[in-house]
Motif scaffolding. Structure first.
Motif, PDB file in Angstrom:
ATOM      1  N   GLY A 111      61.614  68.906  58.840  1.00  0.00           N
ATOM      2  CA  GLY A 111      62.548  68.568  59.946  1.00  0.00           C
ATOM      3  C   GLY A 111      61.515  67.700  60.762  1.00  0.00           C
ATOM      4  N   VAL A 112      62.192  67.495  62.024  1.00  0.00           N
ATOM      5  CA  VAL A 112      61.522  66.708  62.874  1.00  0.00           C
ATOM      6  C   VAL A 112      59.872  66.964  63.242  1.00  0.00           C
ATOM      7  CG1 VAL A 112      61.787  65.366  65.064  1.00  0.00           C
ATOM      8  CG2 VAL A 112      63.732  65.868  64.079  1.00  0.00           C
ATOM      9  N   LEU A 113      59.828  67.971  63.584  1.00  0.00           N
ATOM     10  CA  LEU A 113      58.320  68.280  64.130  1.00  0.00           C
ATOM     11  C   LEU A 113      57.560  68.428  62.921  1.00  0.00           C
ATOM     12  CD1 LEU A 113      56.414  69.645  66.221  1.00  0.00           C
ATOM     13  CD2 LEU A 113      57.157  71.887  65.365  1.00  0.00           C
ATOM     14  N   ALA A 114      57.781  68.954  61.724  1.00  0.00           N
ATOM     15  CA  ALA A 114      56.877  68.761  60.713  1.00  0.00           C
ATOM     16  C   ALA A 114      56.472  67.708  60.182  1.00  0.00           C
ATOM     17  CB  ALA A 114      57.301  69.756  59.496  1.00  0.00           C
ATOM     18  N   SER A 115      57.898  66.885  60.054  1.00  0.00           N
ATOM     19  CA  SER A 115      57.563  65.401  59.714  1.00  0.00           C
ATOM     20  C   SER A 115      56.654  64.537  60.729  1.00  0.00           C
ATOM     21  CB  SER A 115      58.836  64.732  59.418  1.00  0.00           C
ATOM     22  OG  SER A 115      59.733  65.182  58.460  1.00  0.00           O
ATOM     23  N   SER A 116      56.772  64.694  61.879  1.00  0.00           N
ATOM     24  CA  SER A 116      56.019  63.806  62.881  1.00  0.00           C
ATOM     25  C   SER A 116      54.589  64.420  62.921  1.00  0.00           C
ATOM     26  CB  SER A 116      56.682  63.881  64.221  1.00  0.00           C
ATOM     27  OG  SER A 116      56.715  65.231  64.809  1.00  0.00           O
ATOM     28  N   SER A 293      56.315  69.693  50.422  1.00  0.00           N
ATOM     29  CA  SER A 293      55.223  68.834  50.591  1.00  0.00           C
ATOM     30  C   SER A 293      54.259  69.003  49.578  1.00  0.00           C
ATOM     31  CB  SER A 293      54.433  69.428  52.058  1.00  0.00           C
ATOM     32  OG  SER A 293      55.154  69.200  53.190  1.00  0.00           O
ATOM     33  N   ARG A 294      53.120  68.144  49.574  1.00  0.00           N
ATOM     34  CA  ARG A 294      52.145  68.215  48.729  1.00  0.00           C
ATOM     35  C   ARG A 294      50.787  67.978  49.692  1.00  0.00           C
ATOM     36  NH1 ARG A 294      51.381  62.913  46.861  1.00  0.00           N
ATOM     37  NH2 ARG A 294      49.543  62.995  48.163  1.00  0.00           N
ATOM     38  N   VAL A 295      49.948  68.890  49.373  1.00  0.00           N
ATOM     39  CA  VAL A 295      48.658  69.191  50.373  1.00  0.00           C
ATOM     40  C   VAL A 295      47.459  68.902  49.411  1.00  0.00           C
ATOM     41  CG1 VAL A 295      47.979  70.922  51.752  1.00  0.00           C
ATOM     42  CG2 VAL A 295      50.253  71.459  51.170  1.00  0.00           C
ATOM     43  N   TYR A 307      37.962  71.955  51.555  1.00  0.00           N
ATOM     44  CA  TYR A 307      38.231  71.131  52.662  1.00  0.00           C
ATOM     45  C   TYR A 307      39.743  70.654  52.547  1.00  0.00           C
ATOM     46  CZ  TYR A 307      33.197  71.257  53.678  1.00  0.00           C
ATOM     47  OH  TYR A 307      31.936  71.450  53.832  1.00  0.00           O
ATOM     48  N   ILE A 308      40.606  71.003  53.584  1.00  0.00           N
ATOM     49  CA  ILE A 308      41.848  70.301  53.433  1.00  0.00           C
ATOM     50  C   ILE A 308      41.737  69.029  53.801  1.00  0.00           C
ATOM     51  CG2 ILE A 308      42.391  71.047  55.856  1.00  0.00           C
ATOM     52  CD1 ILE A 308      45.530  71.502  54.577  1.00  0.00           C
ATOM     53  N   ASN A 309      42.213  67.870  53.183  1.00  0.00           N
ATOM     54  CA  ASN A 309      42.267  66.525  53.530  1.00  0.00           C
ATOM     55  C   ASN A 309      43.650  66.302  54.188  1.00  0.00           C
ATOM     56  OD1 ASN A 309      41.833  63.929  53.386  1.00  0.00           O
ATOM     57  ND2 ASN A 309      42.822  63.652  51.411  1.00  0.00           N
ATOM     58  N   GLU A 310      44.732  66.467  53.675  1.00  0.00           N
ATOM     59  CA  GLU A 310      45.991  66.198  54.326  1.00  0.00           C
ATOM     60  C   GLU A 310      47.179  66.865  54.030  1.00  0.00           C
ATOM     61  OE1 GLU A 310      47.296  61.674  53.185  1.00  0.00           O
ATOM     62  OE2 GLU A 310      45.304  61.769  54.122  1.00  0.00           O
ATOM     63  N   ILE A 311      48.231  66.714  54.822  1.00  0.00           N
ATOM     64  CA  ILE A 311      49.535  67.026  53.868  1.00  0.00           C
ATOM     65  C   ILE A 311      50.757  66.121  53.946  1.00  0.00           C
ATOM     66  CG2 ILE A 311      50.400  67.793  56.229  1.00  0.00           C
ATOM     67  CD1 ILE A 311      51.778  70.162  54.696  1.00  0.00           C
ATOM     68  N   ASN A 312      51.365  65.900  52.960  1.00  0.00           N
ATOM     69  CA  ASN A 312      52.220  64.843  52.458  1.00  0.00           C
ATOM     70  C   ASN A 312      53.667  65.382  52.703  1.00  0.00           C
ATOM     71  OD1 ASN A 312      50.607  62.223  51.885  1.00  0.00           O
ATOM     72  ND2 ASN A 312      49.697  63.928  51.131  1.00  0.00           N
ATOM     73  N   THR A 313      54.437  65.097  53.770  1.00  0.00           N
ATOM     74  CA  THR A 313      55.925  66.058  53.745  1.00  0.00           C
ATOM     75  C   THR A 313      56.900  65.325  52.972  1.00  0.00           C
ATOM     76  OG1 THR A 313      56.279  64.833  55.953  1.00  0.00           O
ATOM     77  CG2 THR A 313      55.468  66.671  56.001  1.00  0.00           C
ATOM     78  N   LEU A 314      56.713  63.727  52.393  1.00  0.00           N
ATOM     79  CA  LEU A 314      57.369  63.277  51.673  1.00  0.00           C
ATOM     80  C   LEU A 314      56.606  62.847  50.444  1.00  0.00           C
ATOM     81  CD1 LEU A 314      60.579  61.622  53.605  1.00  0.00           C
ATOM     82  CD2 LEU A 314      60.668  63.104  51.256  1.00  0.00           C
ATOM     83  N   PRO A 315      56.269  63.451  49.879  1.00  0.00           N
ATOM     84  CA  PRO A 315      55.347  62.942  48.584  1.00  0.00           C
ATOM     85  C   PRO A 315      55.888  62.034  47.605  1.00  0.00           C
ATOM     86  CG  PRO A 315      55.818  65.288  48.313  1.00  0.00           C
ATOM     87  CD  PRO A 315      56.446  64.960  49.505  1.00  0.00           C
ATOM     88  N   GLY A 316      55.204  61.337  46.778  1.00  0.00           N
ATOM     89  CA  GLY A 316      55.699  60.109  46.146  1.00  0.00           C
ATOM     90  C   GLY A 316      56.416  60.926  44.822  1.00  0.00           C
ATOM     91  N   PHE A 317      57.622  60.374  44.456  1.00  0.00           N
ATOM     92  CA  PHE A 317      58.340  61.020  43.493  1.00  0.00           C
ATOM     93  C   PHE A 317      58.544  60.026  42.114  1.00  0.00           C
ATOM     94  CE2 PHE A 317      60.026  64.535  45.507  1.00  0.00           C
ATOM     95  CZ  PHE A 317      60.359  65.409  44.534  1.00  0.00           C
TER      96      PHE A 317
END
Length: 347
Positions: A111-116, A293-295, A307-317
């Protein structure tokens, strides 16, 4: 009765071409007995087009497969479910998700919050700090014209010159460091610095992509990724490992260097892999993620510290992307994965 599915791709970000590749893979793997697919291309200028070739997506100066959409809202209202495959700004950052919310249309993904929050790496860091998920030491800068603002851990701001910013980083974080635009994806604008001179050059370069700049300590170890799927009941895939052909997993290493490899499952102790899977779900829920997501993580060589690096809410397909490959490895093939995502959108 078939679902009228809007497959939205392209976009105004630096990842337009990657988005087209992702959309092409999705189009070829959607079950056409279940879905009437309506591909919609957003150009780099922000113009919307109906794409008419349902066999293959190829964007070029020849626009004979496309018709400009004059009334975007009306066009979207006529669809049942929207599937944005828009990586980066104006697609992965909550802006288009807000449009879908206004239209009251179900859509695939966060959604909006998680995406932003997921798009802005500086603010993702704040959430992960609060969730007590281990991260590499980092520094956050903002650029305005030729000046920089150093943001400390309590969000106090101090205006500094580029040279002063470099000195702060060198004092607080050991080299090597990675310099990232805060709102860029597919490793666009990211560089590695081993000394002050390189750091200065790469801060200036990152500032061309975003006014927010993140600088992180480099972690010597394995680069691994975990995919998550679900709304409230979230599952994690196995863990995959990136074997970059370059010094780090840059845009070129991801999409243009055939010597970059992925290892699925990753070469990890079972205990470490299971902890990564738990942390991936925790990170996803911490930003209020939905759908997918891809984490991404690092596992330090000497300590096995995660160590967490980042989260991708619309990862490559794309056909080589980790997200679908990770779920394929645990028994969910690409076509079934798309069905699950669309089903989650409807819920």
């Amino acid at each position: 009765m078939k679902i009228k599915l809007g497959l939205i791709f392209g976009g105004m970000s630096t990842e337009n071409e990657v988005s087209v590749m992702s959309a092409n893979s999705i189009l070829k793997n959607l079950d056409k007995t279940k879905y009437d697919v309506f591909p919609i291309y957003i150009s780099k200028k922000g113009e919307w087009y109906q794409y008419h070739n349902l066999e293959n997506i190829e964007i070029s100066e020849n626009m004979h497969h496309m018709k400009k959409i004059e009334n975007i809202m009306e066009n979207l209202q006529n669809l049942d479910v929207l599937f944005p495959v828009l990586h980066g700004l104006y697609g992965e950052d909550g802006t288009i998700q807000g449009l879908f919310e206004i239209l009251k249309k179900p859509y695939v993904g966060c959604g909006v919050l998680a995406s932003s929050v997921g798009m802005d790496k500086a603010y993702t860091k704040v959430i992960f700090d609060k969730a007590n998920i281990c991260q590499a030491p980092y520094i956050y800068l903002k650029k305005y014209k030729d000046q920089y603002t150093y943001i400390d851990k309590e969000f106090n701001e101090k205006i500094v010159s580029l040279e002063e910013a470099v000195d702060i980083v060198a004092k607080e974080i050991d080299f090597p460091v990675f310099i990232k635009p805060a709102n860029s994806g597919s490793s666009v604008g990211i560089n590695k610095a081993k000394n002050k001179e390189e750091l200065k050059k790469h801060i200036e370069y990152a500032g061309k992509f975003d006014k927010k700049i993140l600088i992180e300590k480099g972690i010597l170890g394995q680069e691994v990724e975990c995919a998550v799927l679900g709304n409230d009941d979230v599952m994690a895939s196995c863990v995959g490992e990136i074997k970059s052909a370059d010094e780090f997993y840059s845009y070129d290493a991801k999409y243009q260097n055939e010597n970059s490899k992925t290892l699925i499952p990753a070469n990890l102790d079972e205990e470490v892999a299971n902890e990564i899977r738990k942390l991936a779900i925790k990170a996803f829920k911490a930003i209020d993620g939905k759908g997918l997501s891809r984490v991404d993580f690092f596992v330090e060589d000497k300590t096995n510290q995660i160590y967490i690096n980042e989260i991708n809410t619309l990862p490559g397909f794309t056909k080589i992307s980790m997200y679908p490959k990770l779920f394929e490895a645990v028994g969910i093939p690409y076509e079934e994965l798309l069905d699950k995502l669309i089903n989650l959108a409807q819920k």
